[in-house]
Design a protein around this motif. Structure first.
Motif, short mmCIF file in Angstrom:
data_model
loop_
_atom_site.label_atom_id
_atom_site.label_comp_id
_atom_site.label_asym_id
_atom_site.label_seq_id
_atom_site.Cartn_x
_atom_site.Cartn_y
_atom_site.Cartn_z
N ASN A 2 0.83 -1.21 0.00
CA ASN A 2 0.00 0.00 0.00
C ASN A 2 0.86 1.26 0.00
O ASN A 2 0.56 2.24 -0.70
CB ASN A 2 -0.92 -0.01 1.22
N THR B 238 -0.57 -2.33 -4.68
CA THR B 238 -1.53 -3.34 -4.23
C THR B 238 -2.00 -4.23 -5.38
O THR B 238 -2.50 -5.33 -5.15
CB THR B 238 -2.74 -2.67 -3.56
N ASP B 239 -1.85 -3.75 -6.61
CA ASP B 239 -2.24 -4.56 -7.76
C ASP B 239 -1.31 -5.74 -7.97
O ASP B 239 -1.62 -6.66 -8.75
CB ASP B 239 -2.25 -3.70 -9.03
N SER C 117 4.01 -11.40 -3.19
CA SER C 117 3.49 -10.04 -3.31
C SER C 117 4.57 -9.01 -3.02
O SER C 117 4.74 -8.03 -3.75
CB SER C 117 2.30 -9.85 -2.36
N ARG D 78 3.75 -5.46 -15.35
CA ARG D 78 3.36 -5.15 -13.97
C ARG D 78 2.16 -6.01 -13.56
O ARG D 78 1.10 -5.52 -13.16
CB ARG D 78 3.04 -3.67 -13.81
N GLN D 79 2.39 -7.31 -13.62
CA GLN D 79 1.36 -8.27 -13.25
C GLN D 79 1.91 -9.28 -12.25
O GLN D 79 3.10 -9.62 -12.29
CB GLN D 79 0.85 -9.03 -14.48
#
Length: 374
Positions: free
Chosen positions: A44, A49-50, A124, A272-273
């Motif tokens: 965050n 956060t994606d 993540s 950006r995945q």
């Protein structure tokens, strides 16, 4: 009454035993919660956060830990029973279906499912590290240190001088991309679910998480590098590792190709995945760290097996350089950090006690008791 039916008959006791072990694991669950919250705060704070990867792990992690590995464990148990002489088969079956064994299995599966969230947090955070650093700023420095330590040449050149061979590459890729995962996550499953590992359970699991966090997130984020496979993309110098990558491209059609997986990771990074096991970082090496951790614990059990395990650590470290995943120093630092983590854990975390439920069910586990019940 058969051993399996006895197990169902003892279901309330098994559940109480599992709950007892889960309570004893409360510190581990707390660590997972704190780590997950810290990871979410990090994502965050950097606006990433994606890149959270929690949902990606649910299917594969559940399939591995609730079906594949338990199936292997059951097959091994059946093999043990079949290989026993008739007079000892009931004893073997009694131990396999004992209250203690089933309680550990149930509590272990609970912990493994919590570790699915842990693994999602790791990926993540790893996805977000290049966002935080604005790229991969340490590749040139780490590659230069690597060359300095290896007599002025990048270590892959020394390896390829003696082992630039497609058969060698195929074996190394299979070990690095398949066998390493089976060994390390198989070890995790065994420690989490088997009473045979009861005395080291908490210490091993704490070290397991610490290696992922310290090696794979904290140090990786502070000294973020992409590794030789991506050196040209992040520095503009495509020549330094160009010959190595050209050789590795020979195996691009292979199921376990390093190049294919490297392309997969880079495509996710550029887009950006988040993806399964996504994220790019080289320094230090989690592959080497976990292999080192298992070698240290295996040495406690048997010095000769430990010696073989340390040889495997060397093989993994060499493989990581051979396949352009890592600079050699990534493995050196990872092994050293893992040794420190292990040494601290030995000082701070006492051996786990065997659960009291073993005493409560001792008569059930004796072969003569099983015969009487039948």
């Amino acid at each position: 009454m058969t051993d399996i039916s006895l197990a169902f008959h003892r279901l309330p006791m098994i559940l109480r035993g599992a709950a007892q072990i889960v309570r004893r694991d409360s510190a581990l669950y707390l660590c997972i919660v704190i780590y997950t919250l810290a990871g979410l705060v990090f994502l965050n704070a950097i606006g990433a956060t994606d890149l959270a990867a929690y949902s990606i792990y649910f299917g594969r992690w559940t399939f591995l830990n609730c079906l594949i590995l338990p199936t292997f464990a059951i097959l091994i148990d059946l093999l043990v029973i079949v290989r026993r002489f008739d007079s000892r088969r009931r004893l073997a079956a009694g131990r396999i279906f004992s209250t203690s064994r089933l309680a550990y299995s149930a509590s272990g599966l609970c912990l493994l499912m919590a570790l699915m969230i842990f693994q999602g947090t790791f990926t993540s955070v790893k996805n977000g590290m290049p966002v935080w650093q604005g790229g991969f700023p340490f590749d040139v420095a780490q590659a230069n240190i690597d060359a300095f330590l290896h007599f002025g040449a990048d270590p892959w050149r020394w390896l390829y001088a003696v082992a630039e061979n497609d058969l060698v590459r195929t074996v190394v890729e299979w070990n690095y991309n398949v066998f390493w995962f089976l060994l390390n996550f198989g070890a995790l499953f065994f420690v989490a679910t088997s009473p045979m590992a009861a005395s080291v359970r908490t210490r091993y699991l704490a070290c397991f998480m610490a290696v992922w966090i310290i090696v794979g997130n904290v140090l990786a984020a502070l000294f973020l590098s992409a590794g030789p496979a991506f050196y040209g993309a992040v520095t503009g110098d495509v020549a330094r590792f160009g010959e190595q990558l050209a050789f590795l491209a020979h195996g691009a059609a292979s199921r376990n190709s390093a190049v294919t997986y490297q392309q997969y990771l880079w495509s996710l990074h550029e887009a950006r995945q988040a993806g399964f096991a996504s994220g790019i970082s080289a320094f230090p090496s989690v592959h080497v760290g976990l292999a080192m951790l298992n070698a240290l614990f295996l040495r406690e059990y048997d010095r000769r097996l430990g010696a073989l395990a340390f040889l495997y650590v060397v093989f993994v470290a060499v493989s990581s350089v051979y396949l352009a995943w890592h600079y050699a120093i990534d493995g050196y630092v990872s092994a050293a950090v893992t040794l420190v983590v292990y040494a601290i854990a030995r000082k701070l975390i006492p051996a786990d006690p065997r659960p009291a439920l073993d005493m409560q069910t001792a008569t059930v586990n004796r072969p003569e008791a099983v015969v009487t019940a039948s």
